[in-house]
Every structure is written in C-alpha cells, then in structure tokens.
Design an enzyme around this catalytic site. Structure first.
Site, PDB file in Angstrom:
ATOM      1  N   ARG A   1       0.908  -1.164   0.000  1.00 55.82           N
ATOM      2  CA  ARG A   1       0.000   0.000   0.000  1.00 55.82           C
ATOM      3  C   ARG A   1       0.927   1.188   0.000  1.00 55.82           C
ATOM      4  O   ARG A   1       1.608   1.473   0.967  1.00 55.82           O
ATOM      5  CB  ARG A   1      -0.886  -0.028   1.255  1.00 55.82           C
ATOM      6  CG  ARG A   1      -1.736   1.243   1.439  1.00 55.82           C
ATOM      7  CD  ARG A   1      -2.796   1.354   0.349  1.00 55.82           C
ATOM      8  NE  ARG A   1      -3.733   2.436   0.660  1.00 55.82           N
ATOM      9  CZ  ARG A   1      -3.620   3.679   0.194  1.00 55.82           C
ATOM     10  NH1 ARG A   1      -2.608   4.004  -0.606  1.00 55.82           N
ATOM     11  NH2 ARG A   1      -4.512   4.591   0.508  1.00 55.82           N
TER      12      ARG A   1
ATOM     13  N   HIS B   1       1.964   7.159   1.510  1.00 58.85           N
ATOM     14  CA  HIS B   1       0.821   8.072   1.434  1.00 58.85           C
ATOM     15  C   HIS B   1       0.590   8.738   2.781  1.00 58.85           C
ATOM     16  O   HIS B   1       1.230   8.409   3.777  1.00 58.85           O
ATOM     17  CB  HIS B   1      -0.432   7.301   1.009  1.00 58.85           C
ATOM     18  CG  HIS B   1      -0.897   6.302   2.034  1.00 58.85           C
ATOM     19  ND1 HIS B   1      -0.299   5.071   2.219  1.00 58.85           N
ATOM     20  CD2 HIS B   1      -1.909   6.343   2.954  1.00 58.85           C
ATOM     21  CE1 HIS B   1      -0.903   4.409   3.186  1.00 58.85           C
ATOM     22  NE2 HIS B   1      -1.894   5.157   3.655  1.00 58.85           N
TER      23      HIS B   1
ATOM     24  N   HIS C   1      -2.958  10.969   4.999  1.00 59.50           N
ATOM     25  CA  HIS C   1      -4.379  11.332   4.994  1.00 59.50           C
ATOM     26  C   HIS C   1      -4.607  12.634   5.759  1.00 59.50           C
ATOM     27  O   HIS C   1      -3.812  13.013   6.624  1.00 59.50           O
ATOM     28  CB  HIS C   1      -5.232  10.255   5.688  1.00 59.50           C
ATOM     29  CG  HIS C   1      -4.976   8.866   5.237  1.00 59.50           C
ATOM     30  ND1 HIS C   1      -5.527   8.338   4.100  1.00 59.50           N
ATOM     31  CD2 HIS C   1      -4.238   7.869   5.787  1.00 59.50           C
ATOM     32  CE1 HIS C   1      -5.144   7.079   3.958  1.00 59.50           C
ATOM     33  NE2 HIS C   1      -4.354   6.770   4.978  1.00 59.50           N
TER      34      HIS C   1
ATOM     35  N   GLU D   1      -5.403   7.667  11.129  1.00 61.93           N
ATOM     36  CA  GLU D   1      -5.626   6.277  10.721  1.00 61.93           C
ATOM     37  C   GLU D   1      -5.293   5.340  11.878  1.00 61.93           C
ATOM     38  O   GLU D   1      -4.178   5.353  12.398  1.00 61.93           O
ATOM     39  CB  GLU D   1      -4.757   5.937   9.509  1.00 61.93           C
ATOM     40  CG  GLU D   1      -4.848   4.471   9.090  1.00 61.93           C
ATOM     41  CD  GLU D   1      -3.910   4.142   7.936  1.00 61.93           C
ATOM     42  OE1 GLU D   1      -4.053   4.780   6.874  1.00 61.93           O
ATOM     43  OE2 GLU D   1      -3.030   3.262   8.092  1.00 61.93           O
TER      44      GLU D   1
ATOM     45  N   HIS E   1       3.156   7.350   5.665  1.00 64.09           N
ATOM     46  CA  HIS E   1       3.390   5.975   6.075  1.00 64.09           C
ATOM     47  C   HIS E   1       3.149   5.025   4.907  1.00 64.09           C
ATOM     48  O   HIS E   1       2.673   5.436   3.841  1.00 64.09           O
ATOM     49  CB  HIS E   1       2.494   5.599   7.257  1.00 64.09           C
ATOM     50  CG  HIS E   1       1.030   5.786   7.014  1.00 64.09           C
ATOM     51  ND1 HIS E   1       0.409   7.017   7.045  1.00 64.09           N
ATOM     52  CD2 HIS E   1       0.045   4.892   6.722  1.00 64.09           C
ATOM     53  CE1 HIS E   1      -0.886   6.885   6.804  1.00 64.09           C
ATOM     54  NE2 HIS E   1      -1.119   5.601   6.589  1.00 64.09           N
TER      55      HIS E   1
ATOM     56  N   GLU F   1     -11.391   6.537   0.819  1.00 64.81           N
ATOM     57  CA  GLU F   1     -10.073   5.962   0.527  1.00 64.81           C
ATOM     58  C   GLU F   1      -9.492   6.550  -0.756  1.00 64.81           C
ATOM     59  O   GLU F   1      -8.265   6.584  -0.937  1.00 64.81           O
ATOM     60  CB  GLU F   1     -10.216   4.444   0.406  1.00 64.81           C
ATOM     61  CG  GLU F   1      -8.917   3.691   0.197  1.00 64.81           C
ATOM     62  CD  GLU F   1      -7.974   3.721   1.393  1.00 64.81           C
ATOM     63  OE1 GLU F   1      -6.837   3.232   1.261  1.00 64.81           O
ATOM     64  OE2 GLU F   1      -8.359   4.248   2.457  1.00 64.81           O
TER      65      GLU F   1
END
Length: 458
Positions: free
Chosen positions: A157, A160, A162, A166, A205, A228
């Site tokens: 993943r 990125h 946000h 999270e 992360h 998402e």
C-alpha cells in the site's frame, strides 16, 4: 381446499419450468395465513414450541439464532402475523431475524445502524483489494469510517498520508509498517494478527504484506466522510508535478523522471523485504514515539463472568492514539455484553466472529433491534442505551468497540442502580411489588461492574 392450493401451485411450477430453490418454502409462501399447524410441521402440534410459527408464544422475546438452528424466519409473533407471499431474500432474513420478527419491545422509527462489508464496493488492485464503510454506505456512521484491506505477500500500500487519523487492527497475517514523525524520526515495525497501528493526520506511512499469505486488516478513520480515494499518494503527486520541479527538488536531471508512473500506484506488487535492520536507510533516526501496539497480547483489563475485555486508548497504554479508543471483547456462548451506554462518542462496532443481537434504545419510546455477524459494522450513537447478546449458545462472539475519542468510557446500568439508594431504585422499578423489588435489590447489591455476563438459565 388446502390440497387444491398445493396442487395448483405444483402445476404452475411445472408449467413455467422455473427452478424451485426450496419446495417447502414455496409451499409456505402460498398457503393462507390462517392455516393450521399442519402446514408448518405436518400436523405435529409440538411445532407450537418453535419460533416463527403461528402458535409459538414467547412474551419474553428470547433470542433466536436461525443460522445456528437452521430456521426460516417468518413474521409471526405471539399469535399475530402471517406468511410472506411475495419475493424473498432468505439469506438476508436468516441473518436478520429481528427485522423479520422484531421483539415486542421495539417501537418507533430509528435510522439504520447495520451494514455489512459484503455489501460494500470492492476495489481490486494488483495483489490486493480494498472496500470501505463510510457515511455514504451507512448514514449513521458519522464520526468514524472503516476500510477493510487485503495485501498479498510482498504487496505494498504505497507511501501516502491522509487528512484524517488512521487507526488499524490486524485481522490476519503479517505486515510491515513504516512512517515518519513530525520531528524527522523514522518508524518501522512488523505487526501480526491482533496488533494495532495509529498514524496522526498528515503523517506519511506505508504498509506491506509479509509472510506466505500477506495480510488483511481493518482501518478506522476519525471522520465518517472519509474516502479511501482521497488519500495523498506519492506516485500521484509526482505524476502531477512538472519534471522541472522534480529536477530542482531532487537535484537530478529532469529526463530521469521520464520513467516515473503516469498515475497513482495505490496497491501494487513489490519485492520481498529484508529484515528491519537491513532495510533501515543510511542516517536512520529512530522515532521516540511508538505507532504500533499489541492489543491482543495485553492481559484482559476485565475478566468478566461471561468473557474478556481488552481496552486500548491514549490514557491507558497507547499514547499516540489521541483520536481513536477501542475495546476488544470476547463474549462467551450465550453470554451478554451488559446494558450500557457511552457518554462521549458514538460506538462503531466491528464483528470479527459469531452472531449477535443488539437493541438500541433512543429515548422517546424508540427502540430497534439489529442482528450482526462476522464482517458487519454496527453503529450506536452516543448516550443511546444498548446491549450485545451472543445469539449462539455454542460459539463465542468476538468484536471491536471503537470510538472517536482519546479514552474508552461507558456507563453500566447494573452498576448505576447498584450505587443508587435502594429505596429509590425499588420505587422506580417495582413500587407495588415488594417481592420482585427484594429480588432485584439483592442482585444489584454492591453494584460491581460485570461488562460481559455469563449465560443465565431461567
């Protein structure tokens, strides 16, 4: 009369040549609502003791487990109701028996507080997938949103961050998480089933699946409107930055960037990582903060008569998790998470194993019962009274209670009444029944909290 109905139905089915998934169900759907017990149990009057039959009587609204007991829910309750003659989704009815035949105590109109990840859209990527439950799927999910994600071994993943915090619970397998704190400290850790991680808003992360089968986990974000698709991705940013700027920033010729991805990578197959020590970059500066926690390795904070409770929050044992608090509950067969409420945040429940019945009391005479099973999400708005009952007398129930808060808090009805003057309690509940009042007061004496109560035989 009855035989002619069944004969006509049989001729109709032959004439249309349509497949019949269940002959008994087809037969039941067409008989008159006033028909005798013979159409439910072949004339065996002992059928009156079974749920979902016209003669069944249960003034106490006991739980029913159609999945475990292989029953077909029908809207019959204490002599009222009728068969269903129209189209039916039988699997859904078996999963939600208290919608088909609600307890007599349900009343009024409440918003839906149940959603299954099985009903969420799945985004399939190279070596993985993701699906989400947000306010768009479940309008009562206002304070938190959830994402269920799977990464096969070596699958990444991508790097990125946000706008939202999270929080994650590892459901299965192993993963490696990396990140950076606001002081320039780096964090790398390997996590397994039962572990958590937490990244505050804006903290960059990544996640990568490890081991032979990779990983699957639940992500929680502290805003029900989260999407998402709104994640800030490394590849997406670089693809939308002039190569001249990339050249200036990284101090290499711009043509070097001709081979970067043209759009986001999101989830993609990566190479097998080495050990953490081998992968640390030159000049690695270890963060002074811990962004992971072993929740299921904790000793239970509470060992109740009917199960175990583990609590993880910033006040107790996970300081970094400032906006998400959670409890992991194991509810033994037949046991019940006692009647309670949460004063400071909505409860966002995730069911990991088993089947449950939950009645939400919303004041003003309103109450509604919902049923849950593994993979389902439940919402209980703050201050609304509720319980969680294990529908099965054979299998344990495992669930998470999650909150947008820095601390786990709840109020127990049992404890509250036990700590209130007994005269006051008795006059509220059993003012004109001294025998019943005495029995209640003996039980609540001392008011000791027992969050998960063992099965009570009565």
């Amino acid at each position: 009369m009855h035989k002619s109905i069944l004969l006509s139905l049989g001729l109709l089915l032959v004439a249309t040549a349509n497949p019949v998934p269940n002959e008994n169900i087809q037969r039941l759907s067409k008989i008159p609502a006033s028909s005798s017990q013979e159409y439910f149990f072949g004339g065996d009057q002992t059928g009156t003791s079974r749920p979902f039959t016209p003669g069944h009587q249960d003034p106490y609204d006991r739980k029913v487990d159609p999945v475990g007991d292989d029953l077909e829910p029908l809207p019959y309750r204490n002599g009222d109701g009728a068969t269903v003659m129209g189209p039916r989704n039988r699997d859904r009815e078996r999963q939600n028996p208290d919608l088909v035949r609600p307890p007599s105590t349900d009343h009024g109109t409440l918003s839906n507080m149940r959603w299954s990840f099985a009903d969420s859209h799945t985004r399939i990527e190279e070596g993985g997938w993701t699906r989400q439950t947000t306010i768009r799927e479940l309008p009562t999910s206002k304070e938190l949103a959830g994402v269920n994600m799977r990464l096969d071994t070596g699958v990444i993943r991508e790097l990125h961050w946000h706008k939202e915090a999270e929080w994650a619970f590892m459901l299965s397998g192993n993963a490696r998480v990396t990140g950076l704190d606001t002081e320039g400290g780096s964090f790398i850790d390997d996590v397994e089933a039962g572990d958590l991680w937490y990244w505050p808003p804006g903290h960059p992360h990544s996640i990568q699946g490890l081991g032979p089968n990779g990983t699957e986990f639940l992500l929680i974000f502290d805003d029900g409107n989260f999407s998402e698709d709104s994640t800030f991705l490394l590849s997406d940013w670089m693809a939308h930055t002039p190569k001249s700027v990339l050249s200036e920033n990284f101090r290499i010729p711009p043509e070097i960037f001709n081979s970067i991805p043209k759009s986001e990578k999101y989830i993609f197959q990566g190479s097998k990582p080495g050990s953490i020590s081998a992968e640390k970059p030159k000049g690695f500066k270890k963060s002074t903060k811990s962004f992971t926690h072993k929740m299921l390795a904790q000793e239970p904070e509470i060992t109740s008569s009917g199960g175990e409770v583990r609590i993880t929050d910033s006040k107790r044992n996970f300081p970094i998790s400032k906006s998400v608090a959670a409890a992991h509950l194991k509810i033994n067969p037949g046991a019940i998470r006692e009647m309670h409420w949460h004063p400071h945040a909505d409860e966002w429940s995730y069911f990991i194993r088993g089947r449950a019945r939950v009645t939400v009391f919303a004041a003003e005479g309103n109450a509604r019962t919902f049923d849950y099973m593994a993979g389902d999400v439940g919402i209980v708005p703050k201050n609304m009274g509720h319980f969680v009952e294990n529908l099965s007398d054979d299998e344990p129930l495992e669930m998470l209670e999650i909150f947008r808060a820095d601390e786990f808090l709840d109020f127990s009805l049992f404890q509250w009444l036990g700590e209130t003057p007994q005269r006051l309690v008795a006059e509220h509940v059993f003012k004109d029944d001294k025998k019943a009042a005495k029995m209640l007061l003996e039980q609540i004496e001392g008011g000791e909290k027992d969050p998960i109560k063992e099965k009570f035989e009565y």
